[in-house]
Scaffold this motif. Structure first.
Motif, PDB file in Angstrom:
ATOM      1  N   ASP A  62      60.509 -17.957 -15.569  1.00 27.65           N
ATOM      2  CA  ASP A  62      59.125 -18.283 -15.905  1.00 27.65           C
ATOM      3  C   ASP A  62      58.189 -17.361 -15.122  1.00 27.65           C
ATOM      4  O   ASP A  62      58.372 -17.158 -13.926  1.00 27.65           O
ATOM      5  N   GLY A  63      57.192 -16.813 -15.806  1.00 26.82           N
ATOM      6  CA  GLY A  63      56.229 -15.931 -15.155  1.00 26.82           C
ATOM      7  C   GLY A  63      56.601 -14.465 -15.168  1.00 26.82           C
ATOM      8  O   GLY A  63      55.876 -13.634 -14.617  1.00 26.82           O
ATOM      9  N   CYS A  64      57.723 -14.102 -15.808  1.00 29.36           N
ATOM     10  CA  CYS A  64      58.166 -12.701 -15.797  1.00 29.36           C
ATOM     11  C   CYS A  64      57.457 -11.854 -16.851  1.00 29.36           C
ATOM     12  O   CYS A  64      57.587 -10.635 -16.847  1.00 29.36           O
ATOM     13  N   LEU A 110      52.604 -17.713 -11.490  1.00 24.12           N
ATOM     14  CA  LEU A 110      52.742 -19.150 -11.726  1.00 24.12           C
ATOM     15  C   LEU A 110      51.614 -19.927 -11.049  1.00 24.12           C
ATOM     16  O   LEU A 110      51.148 -20.937 -11.571  1.00 24.12           O
ATOM     17  N   SER A 111      51.172 -19.457  -9.899  1.00 22.53           N
ATOM     18  CA  SER A 111      50.052 -20.100  -9.212  1.00 22.53           C
ATOM     19  C   SER A 111      48.787 -19.984 -10.068  1.00 22.53           C
ATOM     20  O   SER A 111      48.020 -20.942 -10.182  1.00 22.53           O
ATOM     21  N   ASP A 112      48.595 -18.832 -10.700  1.00 21.82           N
ATOM     22  CA  ASP A 112      47.439 -18.637 -11.579  1.00 21.82           C
ATOM     23  C   ASP A 112      47.493 -19.591 -12.774  1.00 21.82           C
ATOM     24  O   ASP A 112      46.463 -20.088 -13.222  1.00 21.82           O
ATOM     25  N   ARG A 113      48.695 -19.839 -13.288  1.00 20.47           N
ATOM     26  CA  ARG A 113      48.837 -20.747 -14.442  1.00 20.47           C
ATOM     27  C   ARG A 113      48.624 -22.198 -14.029  1.00 20.47           C
ATOM     28  O   ARG A 113      48.127 -22.999 -14.798  1.00 20.47           O
ATOM     29  N   ASN A 114      49.058 -22.533 -12.810  1.00 18.77           N
ATOM     30  CA  ASN A 114      48.853 -23.857 -12.218  1.00 18.77           C
ATOM     31  C   ASN A 114      49.115 -25.018 -13.181  1.00 18.77           C
ATOM     32  O   ASN A 114      48.224 -25.795 -13.490  1.00 18.77           O
ATOM     33  N   ASN A 115      50.371 -25.115 -13.652  1.00 19.56           N
ATOM     34  CA  ASN A 115      50.715 -26.284 -14.468  1.00 19.56           C
ATOM     35  C   ASN A 115      51.867 -27.044 -13.815  1.00 19.56           C
ATOM     36  O   ASN A 115      52.593 -26.518 -12.978  1.00 19.56           O
ATOM     37  N   LYS A 116      52.007 -28.279 -14.206  1.00 18.08           N
ATOM     38  CA  LYS A 116      52.941 -29.211 -13.565  1.00 18.08           C
ATOM     39  C   LYS A 116      54.392 -28.703 -13.591  1.00 18.08           C
ATOM     40  O   LYS A 116      55.094 -28.756 -12.584  1.00 18.08           O
ATOM     41  N   ILE A 117      54.834 -28.188 -14.723  1.00 17.25           N
ATOM     42  CA  ILE A 117      56.222 -27.722 -14.848  1.00 17.25           C
ATOM     43  C   ILE A 117      56.454 -26.520 -13.946  1.00 17.25           C
ATOM     44  O   ILE A 117      57.425 -26.470 -13.192  1.00 17.25           O
ATOM     45  N   ASP A 118      55.559 -25.519 -14.017  1.00 16.90           N
ATOM     46  CA  ASP A 118      55.704 -24.330 -13.173  1.00 16.90           C
ATOM     47  C   ASP A 118      55.664 -24.681 -11.691  1.00 16.90           C
ATOM     48  O   ASP A 118      56.421 -24.130 -10.891  1.00 16.90           O
ATOM     49  N   ASN A 119      54.783 -25.607 -11.316  1.00 21.08           N
ATOM     50  CA  ASN A 119      54.647 -25.972  -9.906  1.00 21.08           C
ATOM     51  C   ASN A 119      55.898 -26.658  -9.362  1.00 21.08           C
ATOM     52  O   ASN A 119      56.142 -26.641  -8.157  1.00 21.08           O
ATOM     53  N   ALA A 120      56.701 -27.249 -10.245  1.00 24.11           N
ATOM     54  CA  ALA A 120      57.905 -27.958  -9.813  1.00 24.11           C
ATOM     55  C   ALA A 120      59.146 -27.066  -9.743  1.00 24.11           C
ATOM     56  O   ALA A 120      60.193 -27.495  -9.266  1.00 24.11           O
ATOM     57  N   LEU A 121      59.035 -25.818 -10.192  1.00 20.84           N
ATOM     58  CA  LEU A 121      60.204 -24.933 -10.231  1.00 20.84           C
ATOM     59  C   LEU A 121      60.665 -24.532  -8.833  1.00 20.84           C
ATOM     60  O   LEU A 121      59.843 -24.273  -7.948  1.00 20.84           O
ATOM     61  N   LYS A 152      59.720 -11.737  -6.641  1.00 22.76           N
ATOM     62  CA  LYS A 152      59.416 -13.151  -6.378  1.00 22.76           C
ATOM     63  C   LYS A 152      57.947 -13.346  -6.019  1.00 22.76           C
ATOM     64  O   LYS A 152      57.329 -14.332  -6.429  1.00 22.76           O
ATOM     65  N   THR A 153      57.391 -12.418  -5.270  1.00 21.86           N
ATOM     66  CA  THR A 153      55.983 -12.520  -4.874  1.00 21.86           C
ATOM     67  C   THR A 153      55.079 -12.541  -6.100  1.00 21.86           C
ATOM     68  O   THR A 153      54.172 -13.369  -6.204  1.00 21.86           O
ATOM     69  N   GLU A 154      55.351 -11.642  -7.040  1.00 21.00           N
ATOM     70  CA  GLU A 154      54.535 -11.575  -8.256  1.00 21.00           C
ATOM     71  C   GLU A 154      54.754 -12.805  -9.134  1.00 21.00           C
ATOM     72  O   GLU A 154      53.810 -13.322  -9.729  1.00 21.00           O
TER      73      GLU A 154
END
Length: 191
Positions: free
Chosen positions: A11-13, A132-143, A125-127
């Motif tokens: 996710d986020g790639c 994912l921080s920019d997207r700030n959604n519940k699923i991404d935040n739990a990864l 990983k940094t990127e």
């Protein structure tokens, strides 16, 4: 040989961005179709099976991939938003102690689920964390980014067909990657 390729990665790639650009390029080409897996009727059941044991979830997603594969039009080129690589990584690799990978890779091969090419998008990983921080959604935040990153990129299995790893860190990578994937799409169109 099937005429489908998969765009894969954590996710986020950048899968969505690349797919959006490719869709705009091929928007009027009826021989190229873009598909987000799993298809219906499987997509409507994802939330119901998400809490199943990982191996059971793998069977569900493998069945959905098989459903697509059997329904695919042999005259079209399909560009898939995730496919068997993600299914393998996120459902089986997490339970390595419980699952015999060689047997399951053979099952995948027998189901004819191996794409002509899998493009594995790689970002630091940094990127990934920044995106994912920019997207700030519940699923991404739990990864668990560290764990998933290692599963996707430490030793991609070559038993799932041709896997082409593409660095997708910045805008110049994006442009180069779109050209590379376009070349594969056009090659498949001409077979």
């Amino acid at each position: 040989m099937n005429k489908y390729i998969a765009i894969e990665g954590i996710d986020g790639c950048g899968k969505t961005t690349i797919l959006k650009e490719l869709k705009s390029i091929y928007h009027s080409d009826k021989t190229v179709e873009f598909v987000k897996t799993p298809l219906e009727p499987f997509r409507m059941l994802v939330k119901e099976v998400w809490d199943f044991p990982l191996f059971d979830r793998f069977i569900f997603f493998a069945a959905s991939n098989s459903y697509f594969s059997n329904a695919a039009d042999s005259e079209k080129v399909y560009v898939l938003d995730r496919f068997i690589y993600s299914t393998f990584v996120t459902h089986l690799q997490l339970e390595k102690e419980r699952v015999h990978d060689d047997l399951l890779v053979q099952i995948i091969a027998n189901m004819k689920l191996t794409p002509a090419s899998t493009f594995l998008l790689r970002v630091s990983k940094t990127e990934i964390r920044r995106r994912l921080s920019d997207r700030n959604n519940k699923i991404d935040n739990a990864l668990d980014i560290d764990r998933l990153y290692d599963l996707y990129y430490d030793s991609p299995t070559t038993d799932l067909g041709e896997i082409v790893e593409l660095r997708n860190e910045n805008p110049s990578d994006l442009i180069k990657n779109i050209r590379i994937i376009q070349e594969k799409i056009n090659q498949l169109k001409n077979t």
